[in-house]
Every structure is written in structure tokens, then in C-alpha cells.
Design a protein around this motif. Sequence first.
Motif, PDB file in Angstrom:
ATOM      1  N   ASP A  94      -2.162  -8.794  -7.505  1.00 31.16           N
ATOM      2  CA  ASP A  94      -3.492  -8.173  -7.561  1.00 31.16           C
ATOM      3  C   ASP A  94      -3.422  -6.764  -8.156  1.00 31.16           C
ATOM      4  O   ASP A  94      -4.363  -6.312  -8.816  1.00 31.16           O
ATOM      5  N   LYS A  95      -2.301  -6.089  -7.912  1.00 27.33           N
ATOM      6  CA  LYS A  95      -2.108  -4.727  -8.440  1.00 27.33           C
ATOM      7  C   LYS A  95      -1.561  -4.741  -9.871  1.00 27.33           C
ATOM      8  O   LYS A  95      -1.323  -3.685 -10.451  1.00 27.33           O
ATOM      9  N   GLN A  96      -1.341  -5.945 -10.395  1.00 28.98           N
ATOM     10  CA  GLN A  96      -0.863  -6.111 -11.780  1.00 28.98           C
ATOM     11  C   GLN A  96       0.483  -5.417 -11.998  1.00 28.98           C
ATOM     12  O   GLN A  96       0.693  -4.704 -12.984  1.00 28.98           O
ATOM     13  N   HIS A 155      -0.376  -9.611  -3.123  1.00 27.81           N
ATOM     14  CA  HIS A 155      -0.921  -8.255  -3.248  1.00 27.81           C
ATOM     15  C   HIS A 155      -0.386  -7.563  -4.504  1.00 27.81           C
ATOM     16  O   HIS A 155      -1.123  -6.824  -5.174  1.00 27.81           O
ATOM     17  N   LEU A 156       0.875  -7.774  -4.812  1.00 27.35           N
ATOM     18  CA  LEU A 156       1.473  -7.142  -6.001  1.00 27.35           C
ATOM     19  C   LEU A 156       0.852  -7.689  -7.282  1.00 27.35           C
ATOM     20  O   LEU A 156       0.612  -6.935  -8.232  1.00 27.35           O
ATOM     21  N   ARG A 176       0.830  -1.199   0.000  1.00 31.25           N
ATOM     22  CA  ARG A 176       0.000   0.000   0.000  1.00 31.25           C
ATOM     23  C   ARG A 176       0.874   1.263   0.000  1.00 31.25           C
ATOM     24  O   ARG A 176       0.595   2.233  -0.711  1.00 31.25           O
ATOM     25  N   GLU A 215       2.399   1.788  -3.342  1.00 31.30           N
ATOM     26  CA  GLU A 215       1.399   2.298  -4.284  1.00 31.30           C
ATOM     27  C   GLU A 215       1.221   3.805  -4.137  1.00 31.30           C
ATOM     28  O   GLU A 215       0.930   4.507  -5.115  1.00 31.30           O
ATOM     29  N   ASP A 263       0.987   4.162 -10.137  1.00 31.73           N
ATOM     30  CA  ASP A 263       0.562   3.050 -10.982  1.00 31.73           C
ATOM     31  C   ASP A 263       1.592   1.934 -10.902  1.00 31.73           C
ATOM     32  O   ASP A 263       2.642   1.981 -11.553  1.00 31.73           O
ATOM     33  N   LEU A 264       1.302   0.905 -10.089  1.00 34.45           N
ATOM     34  CA  LEU A 264       2.248  -0.206  -9.950  1.00 34.45           C
ATOM     35  C   LEU A 264       2.361  -1.031 -11.225  1.00 34.45           C
ATOM     36  O   LEU A 264       3.279  -1.843 -11.359  1.00 34.45           O
ATOM     37  N   LYS A 265       1.450  -0.822 -12.162  1.00 34.03           N
ATOM     38  CA  LYS A 265       1.522  -1.555 -13.428  1.00 34.03           C
ATOM     39  C   LYS A 265       2.775  -1.187 -14.216  1.00 34.03           C
ATOM     40  O   LYS A 265       3.173  -1.908 -15.137  1.00 34.03           O
TER      41      LYS A 265
END
Length: 423
Positions: free
Chosen positions: A201-203, A198-199, A169, A172, A177-179
Motif C-alpha cells: 500500500d505504501k508502494q 501494508h508495505l 508505521r 515510515e 518515503d518508503l517508495k
Amino acid sequence: MPLIALGLNHLTAPVSLREQVAFDTDAAGTALRELAHEPGVDEAMILSTCNRTELYVSVAAGAEQVPEHWLNRHHHLTPGKLDEFLYRHDEDAAVRHMFRVATGLDSMVLGEPQILGQVKDAYQIARDAQALKAPMDRLLQHTFAVAKRVRTDTRIGAHTVSVAFTAVRLAEQVFTDLKQACVLLLGAGDTIELAARHLVDKQVRRLIVANRTLENAQELASHHGGYAISLADLPQHLAEADIVIASTASRQPILTKAMVERAIAARRRRPMFLVDIAMPRDIEPSVGELSDVFLYGIDDLRQVIDDNRRSREAAAREADAIIDLQVERYMAWRRALTLKNPALDLRHHAELYRDEVLAKAQSMIARGKPADEALAFLANTLTNKLLHHPSARLREATMSGDLDLLHAAERLYGLDQETSGEE
């Protein structure tokens, strides 16, 4: 024997001190056997996590200071260095503390579930080291049941927020944008596994898992579409990482200031975000002095965690009510261990009477008395002997009006049930 819980945690001691008294998994068994053989120590368990080191010890009277002295001596600390940071709970307060720890009520992340697994690991290490006896073994079994009930009966586990989740979190918030981010995970344990989930899930754009044992890194990476490397290859890949999350069991830092400095130069000053949630720390604190580097430690996560804490406070109050009840139940069982059991004495006396009267009946038969006469003597004499003292006491109670004893006798012999069944 008195039960003591002695330790320090994220609320009482800075991370620099917590890492000095931490026990890694490989050394915990040896340390526990050492503690269990200290004079006056009867049982022991060591719980050591990123946020706490605690000793749970049953000691003989007069040996209450032995655990603290041992902790200082084991870690080669100056006597008294831990005094202002240690907390201690005795007897029922120690039981309550263990229940609260296992249910996550004493965690930085209120209600986080990972601590229960760590308590179970500590229990297994203590069993393997043969450092537990019946009282503390029973306490641990009771602890697991309490933790399960709290999870079932309250919402303490709703919207679970772990340290790993908090680290992601925070990342992020820095990288909107963690993508677009490459994340390097140091370690392959439960915390890193949670962070990886979790990562994903954040793509996140790319995931690299580094571990001392390459096979463990490969297993974790394969589950989450990541790329595995050994720690030996870390210098060649560090510059690729926008974000680093570290949680290994190493006793020495994995990332040094020089390593990160070279990585920043190779990145042409593009910033790096690093989160160290290991204990002891995986990243040298001096790394935080570098430009374009943002280093966060386990204690820096507290503000993010506090924002999620308020929604769980009502559930925590419900959990504490459950714990208070279960503390009393365990302590009642523990107190019963120290009480003399009259049932054992009653049986012993009855068996003595039986043997005495049986011997006389057998002697009668040996002298030629009819078997029926010997059996009648056996039945009448044994009945009279067994009922003599109770009958005398009940006659006295009847004459004195001792209703408590009379009612207790009815319950003891089941006479109240017989009476209630009559028409």
C-alpha cells in the motif's frame, strides 16, 4: 472442576522472559498432552503469541498450583522465577479474561483482530491433543461467538491497527518515503503477510521475503510483487535491505550481530532499520549496539500503539459490557452441570411405575381376565401412582396457602396455558 487462566503478557513481563516461556506451534501439542496428564488436570489449552503465554486449565480441588509448577518445570526455570510476573484468574474471572483476550481488549494493540485467529489455532491444537472436554469446548465456542458479536456491535475493529501495521508505521517515520526503500521480511506467517500488504500500500521500492521453507516465501512474494529467498541465502541479500521486519517461529535468532555488522560494512555505513516482532526474538539484542543500526523490539512499538488506543476506548467499554453479560450466561450453563436434574429422577420413577403396572396387567390377561379389564386397570393404576405424590403435596399447599408451589405446579404441568386459553 475449577477453571484457571494462568499466564504472563506484555504488561507483566519483559520480552526476555516472555521468550523463555513461549511455545512454538510444533511443540505446543506435545506440551499440551504433557500438561493434560498432570495429576489433577482435567482439561487444558495453551495460548502462546508474541505478547503472551497463557494456560487455560480445569483442575480438581487441591491441584490449583499444578499448572504453575508444570510451567516452571517444562521450561527448566528456577522455582519461583515467574512468581512476580504471572497473573491468575479463577472461574468467572478466567472466562472474562478469555473473552477479553479473544476480542483484542487485552492486546497491546487494542481490538487487534489477529489474536482471535491465534485463539482458534490454540483451540484446534487442544482438540487434536484430546485435551478438551465439554465444559472448555463449550467455553471456546462461546468465546468465538462473543468475539464475533463484539466485532459486529461495536467499533472496536474500526481503523484496525495491528502489530504489523505499527511496525510499518514506525518504519515510515524513519524512512519518510518508503517508495525509495528496500524491505526484507523474515518469515511467511500471518504477521508478515499483513506487513507485506501494508508495505505494498505504501508502494515500497522493493520487497524481499526470506523463509526457511522457500516455497512459502515464494507464495507470499508472488502475491505482493516481491522476491523470495531461503534463510540460507540471507547473508548474501541482507546488505540490500534498508528495513528488516522479522517474525518467524524460530527458537534461535535468525540475524546475528556478526551478520548485521558485515551488512552495514557492505552498505558503507548507510543505516538499517530493524523491527523484531517475533517471540522468541529473531534478531540478537546485541545488534542494537552497532552504529548505524536502529533496532526496535515488540515492546518498543507501544508508544506508537498508544497513540491509536484512545480512539477505541469508548468501543472497548461497550465490548466489556457485552462480555460481562456473556460471562454470566456461560457460568450459568457451567453451574447447571453440577446440579442434579430432577427430570431424570422423575422419568426413572415413572418408568419403574410403568413396568410394575404393565407386568400386573399382563399377568391378569395370562390368568384369563378380559383385555378391557386389564387395560382399565393399567390406565387407572398408572394414573394414580404417577399423581399420588404431586396431588398430596398440592393438597398440603392449598391448605397452607403456599401460593409459590401452587403457581409452580401450574407452570410445571402447563395448566396456566390451558387456563389462559379459555373463553
